[in-house]
Design a protein around this motif. Structure first.
Motif, PDB file in Angstrom:
ATOM      1  N   THR A  33      -6.756  -4.323   7.783  1.00 58.19           N
ATOM      2  CA  THR A  33      -6.063  -3.617   6.703  1.00 58.19           C
ATOM      3  C   THR A  33      -6.313  -2.121   6.793  1.00 58.19           C
ATOM      4  N   ARG A  71     -17.678  -2.728   0.161  1.00 59.62           N
ATOM      5  CA  ARG A  71     -16.690  -3.704   0.648  1.00 59.62           C
ATOM      6  C   ARG A  71     -16.600  -3.668   2.173  1.00 59.62           C
ATOM      7  N   GLU A 243      -7.898  -2.089  -6.835  1.00 58.22           N
ATOM      8  CA  GLU A 243      -7.031  -2.726  -7.830  1.00 58.22           C
ATOM      9  C   GLU A 243      -6.092  -3.734  -7.176  1.00 58.22           C
ATOM     10  N   ALA A 244      -5.602  -3.410  -5.992  1.00 61.10           N
ATOM     11  CA  ALA A 244      -4.729  -4.345  -5.276  1.00 61.10           C
ATOM     12  C   ALA A 244      -5.482  -5.627  -4.939  1.00 61.10           C
ATOM     13  N   LEU A 245      -6.725  -5.484  -4.516  1.00 59.88           N
ATOM     14  CA  LEU A 245      -7.538  -6.669  -4.223  1.00 59.88           C
ATOM     15  C   LEU A 245      -7.724  -7.518  -5.469  1.00 59.88           C
ATOM     16  N   GLU A 246      -8.038  -6.848  -6.562  1.00 57.38           N
ATOM     17  CA  GLU A 246      -8.287  -7.561  -7.819  1.00 57.38           C
ATOM     18  C   GLU A 246      -7.040  -8.293  -8.298  1.00 57.38           C
ATOM     19  N   MET A 247      -5.868  -7.689  -8.074  1.00 51.34           N
ATOM     20  CA  MET A 247      -4.612  -8.279  -8.531  1.00 51.34           C
ATOM     21  C   MET A 247      -3.959  -9.155  -7.460  1.00 51.34           C
ATOM     22  N   ASN A 248      -4.640  -9.310  -6.333  1.00 46.33           N
ATOM     23  CA  ASN A 248      -4.096 -10.087  -5.208  1.00 46.33           C
ATOM     24  C   ASN A 248      -2.747  -9.532  -4.758  1.00 46.33           C
ATOM     25  N   GLU A 249      -2.668  -8.207  -4.686  1.00 50.07           N
ATOM     26  CA  GLU A 249      -1.457  -7.523  -4.247  1.00 50.07           C
ATOM     27  C   GLU A 249      -1.661  -6.958  -2.835  1.00 50.07           C
ATOM     28  N   ASP A 250      -0.596  -6.424  -2.269  1.00 51.13           N
ATOM     29  CA  ASP A 250      -0.635  -5.859  -0.921  1.00 51.13           C
ATOM     30  C   ASP A 250      -1.434  -4.556  -0.929  1.00 51.13           C
ATOM     31  N   VAL A 251      -2.615  -4.586  -0.317  1.00 50.25           N
ATOM     32  CA  VAL A 251      -3.491  -3.417  -0.341  1.00 50.25           C
ATOM     33  C   VAL A 251      -2.847  -2.239   0.390  1.00 50.25           C
ATOM     34  N   ARG A 254       0.034  -0.659  -1.595  1.00 53.38           N
ATOM     35  CA  ARG A 254      -0.408   0.084  -2.780  1.00 53.38           C
ATOM     36  C   ARG A 254      -1.003   1.432  -2.391  1.00 53.38           C
TER      37      ARG A 254
END
Length: 282
Positions: A33, A71, A243-251, A254
């Motif tokens: 990523t 992380r 925030e993308a990780l937390e929301m399971n969105e495309d890091v 974003r």
């Protein structure tokens, strides 16, 4: 190559605008990523890129970048991995200057001369070592100079005229002006206070001045872009990854979207120009 940095700042000067310098953490949230983000940043408007190498005790960083380092370390990122990321990025982008930013411990562990050679071989153009004061930097400066890699130093609001002379000696590429006292991602930069300091640093160094710390929004980035040669944004971008990780969105998506909004603000701050790509190769 130092010439890549010099060429980019000369190009920015011709265009009459400040540069946008995103900071991202190598290996956050994982190597694949992080590479996708790196590769996408020039297209999102990055003029130069700062790539942080994760360290367990990043004392100059506020919570967002501390968490990004954690992380990356948890995902197995090492300094060797950072250099591989740089090399993979450079294989597809010959034009965008790439600056490594981190701490001396990892460089000492690798060996100063080996680090300088490996950084150059990986396509790195400059290095910022946050916890290496000029008085302790002779060996690092010599090794980087031999490898044609810029040593970029930090100036701060507390740097008086005498200290500035020490800071800028041996600095090449540009000077990084830390706009607020304290760590990253906490206070906000004030363009009115930054402007006279940028002029002082320019006069002392004869180099472009990039301003970082305390810049999180497009509005703040635009204000700083009117007085500085480049604007560095880090915490706002690593927060997007978190925030993308937390929301399971495309890091990647974003982070690049946020970078583009900041780049547009920087690009249009002086001229009203939109982010039509002007760099021929990066």
């Amino acid at each position: 190559m130092r010439s890549r940095i010099e060429s980019r700042f000369a190009e920015l000067k011709r265009e009459g605008r400040a540069g946008f310098v995103p900071y991202v953490m190598a290996g956050d949230p994982d190597a694949a990523t992080a590479l996708a983000i790196l590769q996408g940043l020039p297209g999102a408007g990055a003029d130069l890129i700062e790539l942080g190498f994760p360290f367990s005790d990043p004392m100059a960083e506020g919570p967002p970048i501390q968490r990004a380092a954690q992380r990356a370390l948890a995902a197995g990122m090492t300094l060797t991995g950072v250099l591989r990321l740089a090399q993979a990025f450079r294989a597809g982008d010959e034009g965008t200057p790439l600056i490594l930013m981190g701490y001396m411990n990892l460089i000492l562990h690798r060996g100063i001369a080996a680090f300088a050679r490996d950084a150059a071989a990986s396509g790195v153009d400059g290095v910022i070592v946050v916890d290496c004061p000029p008085e302790e930097a002779a060996e690092l400066a010599a090794a980087l100079d031999a490898a044609d890699v810029s040593l970029i130093r930090l100036a701060t609001p507390t740097s008086d005229a005498a200290r500035l002379k020490v800071v800028v000696k041996g600095t090449s590429g540009f000077v990084y002006y830390v706009s607020v006292a304290g760590v990253t991602g906490v206070k906000e930069a004030d363009a009115a206070a930054v402007a006279p300091m940028v002029e002082r640093v320019r006069r002392a160094s004869g180099l472009p001045v990039a301003v970082g710390f305390g810049i999180r929004t497009p509005e703040r980035a635009a204000a700083i872009a009117r007085v500085a040669d480049a604007v560095v944004v880090g915490s706002a971008l690593v927060d997007e990854a978190a925030e993308a990780l937390e929301m399971n969105e495309d890091v990647t998506g974003r982070v690049l979207l946020k970078a583009e909004s900041l780049a547009n603000a920087v690009r249009s701050a002086r001229t009203g120009q939109t982010m039509a790509k002007t760099h021929g190769d990066g």
